[in-house]
Motif scaffolding. Structure first.
Motif, PDB file in Angstrom:
ATOM      1  N   ALA A 309       0.835  -1.207   0.000  1.00 41.73           N
ATOM      2  CA  ALA A 309       0.000   0.000   0.000  1.00 41.73           C
ATOM      3  C   ALA A 309       0.865   1.251   0.000  1.00 41.73           C
ATOM      4  N   ALA A 310       1.965   1.221   0.766  1.00 42.93           N
ATOM      5  CA  ALA A 310       2.864   2.375   0.841  1.00 42.93           C
ATOM      6  C   ALA A 310       3.522   2.648  -0.506  1.00 42.93           C
ATOM      7  N   LEU A 311       3.950   1.592  -1.178  1.00 42.82           N
ATOM      8  CA  LEU A 311       4.589   1.760  -2.484  1.00 42.82           C
ATOM      9  C   LEU A 311       3.598   2.325  -3.502  1.00 42.82           C
ATOM     10  N   ALA A 312       2.355   1.841  -3.449  1.00 38.91           N
ATOM     11  CA  ALA A 312       1.334   2.368  -4.355  1.00 38.91           C
ATOM     12  C   ALA A 312       1.061   3.840  -4.057  1.00 38.91           C
ATOM     13  N   MET A 313       0.994   4.184  -2.765  1.00 32.79           N
ATOM     14  CA  MET A 313       0.749   5.571  -2.373  1.00 32.79           C
ATOM     15  C   MET A 313       1.882   6.478  -2.837  1.00 32.79           C
ATOM     16  N   ARG A 314       3.113   6.032  -2.666  1.00 34.97           N
ATOM     17  CA  ARG A 314       4.253   6.876  -3.064  1.00 34.97           C
ATOM     18  C   ARG A 314       4.256   7.125  -4.565  1.00 34.97           C
ATOM     19  N   SER A 315       3.889   6.123  -5.343  1.00 35.37           N
ATOM     20  CA  SER A 315       3.891   6.310  -6.798  1.00 35.37           C
ATOM     21  C   SER A 315       2.865   7.358  -7.223  1.00 35.37           C
ATOM     22  N   ILE A 316       1.751   7.441  -6.506  1.00 29.81           N
ATOM     23  CA  ILE A 316       0.760   8.484  -6.798  1.00 29.81           C
ATOM     24  C   ILE A 316       1.239   9.831  -6.259  1.00 29.81           C
ATOM     25  N   TRP A 317       1.772   9.828  -5.044  1.00 32.00           N
ATOM     26  CA  TRP A 317       2.234  11.048  -4.371  1.00 32.00           C
ATOM     27  C   TRP A 317       3.223  11.831  -5.239  1.00 32.00           C
ATOM     28  N   THR A 318       4.156  11.143  -5.867  1.00 31.67           N
ATOM     29  CA  THR A 318       5.208  11.825  -6.629  1.00 31.67           C
ATOM     30  C   THR A 318       4.667  12.544  -7.857  1.00 31.67           C
ATOM     31  N   ARG A 319       3.441  12.223  -8.281  1.00 28.48           N
ATOM     32  CA  ARG A 319       2.856  12.882  -9.456  1.00 28.48           C
ATOM     33  C   ARG A 319       2.043  14.120  -9.092  1.00 28.48           C
ATOM     34  N   THR A 320       1.760  14.302  -7.809  1.00 28.21           N
ATOM     35  CA  THR A 320       0.920  15.429  -7.397  1.00 28.21           C
ATOM     36  C   THR A 320       1.753  16.701  -7.281  1.00 28.21           C
ATOM     37  N   PRO A 321       1.140  17.871  -7.457  1.00 28.94           N
ATOM     38  CA  PRO A 321       1.887  19.128  -7.304  1.00 28.94           C
ATOM     39  C   PRO A 321       2.462  19.297  -5.897  1.00 28.94           C
ATOM     40  N   TRP A 322       1.731  18.822  -4.867  1.00 27.89           N
ATOM     41  CA  TRP A 322       2.204  19.002  -3.490  1.00 27.89           C
ATOM     42  C   TRP A 322       3.229  17.947  -3.081  1.00 27.89           C
ATOM     43  N   GLY A 323       3.296  16.846  -3.815  1.00 25.01           N
ATOM     44  CA  GLY A 323       4.242  15.798  -3.451  1.00 25.01           C
ATOM     45  C   GLY A 323       5.430  15.675  -4.378  1.00 25.01           C
ATOM     46  N   HIS A 324       5.377  16.383  -5.484  1.00 28.25           N
ATOM     47  CA  HIS A 324       6.421  16.233  -6.500  1.00 28.25           C
ATOM     48  C   HIS A 324       7.806  16.548  -5.957  1.00 28.25           C
ATOM     49  N   ASP A 325       7.897  17.582  -5.134  1.00 26.83           N
ATOM     50  CA  ASP A 325       9.205  18.009  -4.622  1.00 26.83           C
ATOM     51  C   ASP A 325       9.373  17.700  -3.133  1.00 26.83           C
ATOM     52  N   VAL A 326       8.485  16.892  -2.575  1.00 24.36           N
ATOM     53  CA  VAL A 326       8.547  16.541  -1.152  1.00 24.36           C
ATOM     54  C   VAL A 326       8.729  15.028  -1.031  1.00 24.36           C
ATOM     55  N   THR A 327       9.833  14.627  -0.443  1.00 25.37           N
ATOM     56  CA  THR A 327      10.098  13.195  -0.283  1.00 25.37           C
ATOM     57  C   THR A 327       9.121  12.592   0.716  1.00 25.37           C
ATOM     58  N   LEU A 328       8.446  11.527   0.317  1.00 23.93           N
ATOM     59  CA  LEU A 328       7.531  10.830   1.207  1.00 23.93           C
ATOM     60  C   LEU A 328       8.322   9.776   1.976  1.00 23.93           C
ATOM     61  N   ASP A 329       8.356   9.910   3.290  1.00 29.91           N
ATOM     62  CA  ASP A 329       9.147   8.993   4.120  1.00 29.91           C
ATOM     63  C   ASP A 329       8.376   7.753   4.541  1.00 29.91           C
ATOM     64  N   GLY A 330       7.062   7.764   4.388  1.00 28.91           N
ATOM     65  CA  GLY A 330       6.280   6.593   4.769  1.00 28.91           C
ATOM     66  C   GLY A 330       4.807   6.904   4.802  1.00 28.91           C
ATOM     67  N   VAL A 331       4.030   5.917   5.228  1.00 26.99           N
ATOM     68  CA  VAL A 331       2.584   6.098   5.327  1.00 26.99           C
ATOM     69  C   VAL A 331       2.107   5.663   6.701  1.00 26.99           C
ATOM     70  N   ILE A 332       0.988   6.249   7.121  1.00 27.98           N
ATOM     71  CA  ILE A 332       0.275   5.860   8.334  1.00 27.98           C
ATOM     72  C   ILE A 332      -1.173   5.623   7.914  1.00 27.98           C
ATOM     73  N   MET A 333      -1.680   4.421   8.164  1.00 27.13           N
ATOM     74  CA  MET A 333      -3.042   4.078   7.757  1.00 27.13           C
ATOM     75  C   MET A 333      -3.900   3.929   9.010  1.00 27.13           C
ATOM     76  N   VAL A 334      -5.006   4.678   9.083  1.00 28.29           N
ATOM     77  CA  VAL A 334      -5.856   4.661  10.276  1.00 28.29           C
ATOM     78  C   VAL A 334      -7.319   4.529   9.870  1.00 28.29           C
ATOM     79  N   ASP A 335      -8.120   3.936  10.772  1.00 26.60           N
ATOM     80  CA  ASP A 335      -9.547   3.821  10.533  1.00 26.60           C
ATOM     81  C   ASP A 335     -10.309   4.446  11.702  1.00 26.60           C
ATOM     82  N   PRO A 336     -11.636   4.493  11.655  1.00 26.01           N
ATOM     83  CA  PRO A 336     -12.398   5.153  12.723  1.00 26.01           C
ATOM     84  C   PRO A 336     -12.230   4.539  14.107  1.00 26.01           C
ATOM     85  N   VAL A 337     -11.903   3.252  14.207  1.00 27.33           N
ATOM     86  CA  VAL A 337     -11.703   2.651  15.521  1.00 27.33           C
ATOM     87  C   VAL A 337     -10.446   3.223  16.174  1.00 27.33           C
TER      88      VAL A 337
END
Length: 609
Positions: A309-337
């Motif tokens: 999931a993190a790898l998929a998220m990073r591949s999308i992140w790098t294409r966005t204007p806000w993520g293009h020049d910001v290195t993504l160090d990881g992901v945190i996945m949370v739900d309502p519980v």
């Protein structure tokens, strides 16, 4: 003459045998009497041992379930008494009568177990508990808060070595306890079991805290700034490792200071394409249907492993204007519980419409109620904003009690898959994995689990109504590995009469399927083990098929569950001979704090058959 001779020989033989028989009887009586004396004294003293140990474990029990400032002070004050109780129990259990009884058949293992139990507990309260107390005392007097929005990392860094040492000592002692011979006598077996439950609960809690404290400084930017994508999931629309991603926020950590950026709805990410995925993932989740996953931001939790999931998220992140020049160090996945548990720690949250969210109603509100009150386009924003505020509050006004509660809650939530993390920094990720925060399909043969992962095939919010339960029953133990029987049940609790009254956004946007739970299920065997005899006991399901994904063998099926109906899957699981703990189930998170798993009494003894 012959008759007379025979008679004399008979009399002679009786005279010759009789004294020997008397000696045997006398010896047996003496042995029985001696054993009776030994047994009586051991039994009498066993009551004393039980009383001493019960007092000690009772005083420690609150500490294993509620580690806060008050409890720490209480345990420090009571520790000398606890040590006295365990010392007396150990002294009695290693006395003369016990040492004699330890060599006797049948009860010898029980005596060895009691002697081992008393020694382990005495060592624990005289070694690891005082070590842990020293660490906690240091943290109590430290300033853990860095302004209003962060953690002062220095005290945590200073305590790491001491906490690790105390944890290692504790784990060794509990492992020694767990390796003791299984008792035969009911009273001893019951005492052993109760002690095991308490000690293993304490060991699990301390191990989780130690690992969490070890990873926190690196995660919170000790020496460098780190940026994480906070992926807000709704498990009302299940995906393997959580649920549909409704919104994504940005968490920036710099030397303990935490900043939470605005959460953007998934629609903001949709123009930037789909996440990376393998050919196997495309085949299972998209090509085979019935619902074809798009792998855009909404479906990035479809992968059972957080890393994918993190790898998929990073591949999308790098294409966005806000993520293009910001290195993504990881992901945190949370739900309502997870959000609900943080609300319980931080305090109630009042929404713009006046709704007050608490540690009891938050999950239901975001998994069901919100879809009845708001338009579909508004629901993700409400949850995203609340998630951001709650995570930000986690790091405000910290003290030891709050920090420990957060650490413990993160551990529980990660075990139940309500919260997972992945870092692209290899060294940091090892620490996150050690803390148990990275969700992954079964991979540890020593700690076996069955993976059961669901992806909703009916575009809906039916996940709230699909109640899942499971039973695990140990059926065989031998050198080739223990075998368990597992039954996994999915129950559609929606009332038939409610289908027409609830919004289609909940029951299903496709009219023919409204009120149905249509679930794609993946069953993973434990690492080094196997699944056999998998079948469904009831309900309308497709055949269960064996397949592979990313190098791992698994079984897959699709089930359709109508309102007020259920389906149960039944299968046998053989774990690896390397297994050191009982079988568990790793699964797509439920909509509440629980696992739904019941462990039945085993049908085989813990010894090899």
């Amino acid at each position: 003459m012959s008759s007379h001779r025979a008679s004399r020989n008979g009399v002679h033989n009786r005279h010759r045998i009789w004294p020997w028989a008397v000696s045997v009887v006398v010896l047996l009586v003496a042995i029985i009497a001696f054993l009776g004396i030994v047994g009586f004294n051991v039994y009498r003293q066993a009551k004393e041992v039980q009383e001493h140990e019960s007092k000690a474990l009772s005083m420690l029990s609150d500490f294993s379930t509620n580690v806060d400032d008050t409890k720490v002070q209480q345990i420090k004050a009571e520790l000398p008494q606890i040590q006295q109780e365990t010392r007396q129990a150990s002294t009695i259990a290693h006395g003369t009568w016990w040492n004699i009884a330890q060599k006797m058949p049948y009860i010898g293992d029980d005596v060895t177990a009691v002697q081992g139990m008393t020694k382990v507990i005495d060592d624990l309260v005289n070694q690891s508990v005082p070590q842990f107390m020293d660490v906690v005392s240091a943290l109590q007097t430290a300033d853990l808060s860095s302004g209003d929005d962060g953690i002062n990392l220095r005290p945590i860094l200073d305590c790491q070595q001491g906490l690790q040492k105390a944890n290692e000592t504790l784990q060794q002692q509990v492992n020694t306890y767990n390796a003791l011979p299984q008792p035969n006598i009911d009273m001893v077996r019951s005492a052993y079991s109760q002690g095991s439950d308490k000690l293993n609960a304490l060991a699990t809690r301390i191990d989780a805290l130690s690992n969490t404290f070890h990873m926190l400084p690196g995660f919170l930017g000790n020496g460098q700034t780190r940026t994480y994508a906070v992926m807000s999931m709704t498990t009302s629309e299940m995906r393997s490792s959580g649920g549909l991603i409704g919104s994504v926020g940005e968490l920036t950590a710099d030397n303990g200071n935490v900043h939470i950026g605005d959460f953007q709805p998934n629609t903001a990410y949709l123009p930037y394409g789909i996440g990376d995925h393998s050919a196997d993932e495309a085949r299972i989740f998209s090509d085979e249907g019935p619902l074809h996953m798009s792998f855009d931001i909404r479906d990035t939790a479809v992968f059972p492993d957080t890393e994918r999931a993190a790898l998929a998220m990073r591949s999308i992140w790098t294409r966005t204007p806000w993520g293009h020049d910001v290195t993504l160090d990881g992901v945190i996945m949370v739900d309502p519980v997870f959000v609900q548990e943080m609300v319980a720690i931080n305090g109630p949250v009042t929404l713009a419409d006046g709704t007050v969210l608490t540690g009891d109603n938050t999950a239901e509100y975001f998994l069901n109620t919100v879809y009845k009150r708001y338009e579909a386009s508004q629901t993700d924003a409400v949850f995203g904003d609340t998630t951001g505020a709650v995570i930000s509050d986690m790091f405000k006004n910290l003290n030891l009690g709050k920090l420990i509660k957060i650490g413990e809650t993160m551990g529980t939530m990660a075990q139940e898959r309500h919260f997972t993390m992945f870092a692209f920094d290899e060294n940091l990720e090892k620490e996150i994995q050690a803390a148990g925060f990275t969700g992954e399909t079964p991979s540890d043969p020593q700690h076996p689990s069955v993976g059961v992962y669901l992806t909703e095939q009916n575009p809906s919010k039916m996940g709230w109504y699909i109640k899942r339960t499971a039973t695990i029953e140990k059926t065989r133990c031998d050198a080739s590995g223990a075998t368990y029987h597992v039954e996994y049940t999915l129950n559609n609790t929606m009332k038939v009469s409610d289908v027409a009254n609830l919004p289609p956004y909940i029951t299903g946007v496709d009219a023919p399927n409204r009120g149905k739970g249509i679930e794609k299920i993946l069953f993973y065997p434990p690492a080094g083990g196997r699944i056999n005899n998998i079948s469904q006991l009831n309900g309308a399901v497709n055949a269960v098929q064996k397949t592979t994904m990313n190098g791992k063998e698994l079984y897959k099926t699709v089930v359709e569950i109508l309102p007020e109906q259920s389906v149960t899957y039944s299968f046998d699981v053989t774990v690896s001979p390397q297994a050191q703990s009982a079988l568990t189930i790793d699964q797509t998170p439920l909509g509440w704090k629980d696992t739904g798993i019941t462990v039945k009494e085993p049908k085989c003894s813990a010894k090899a058959n």
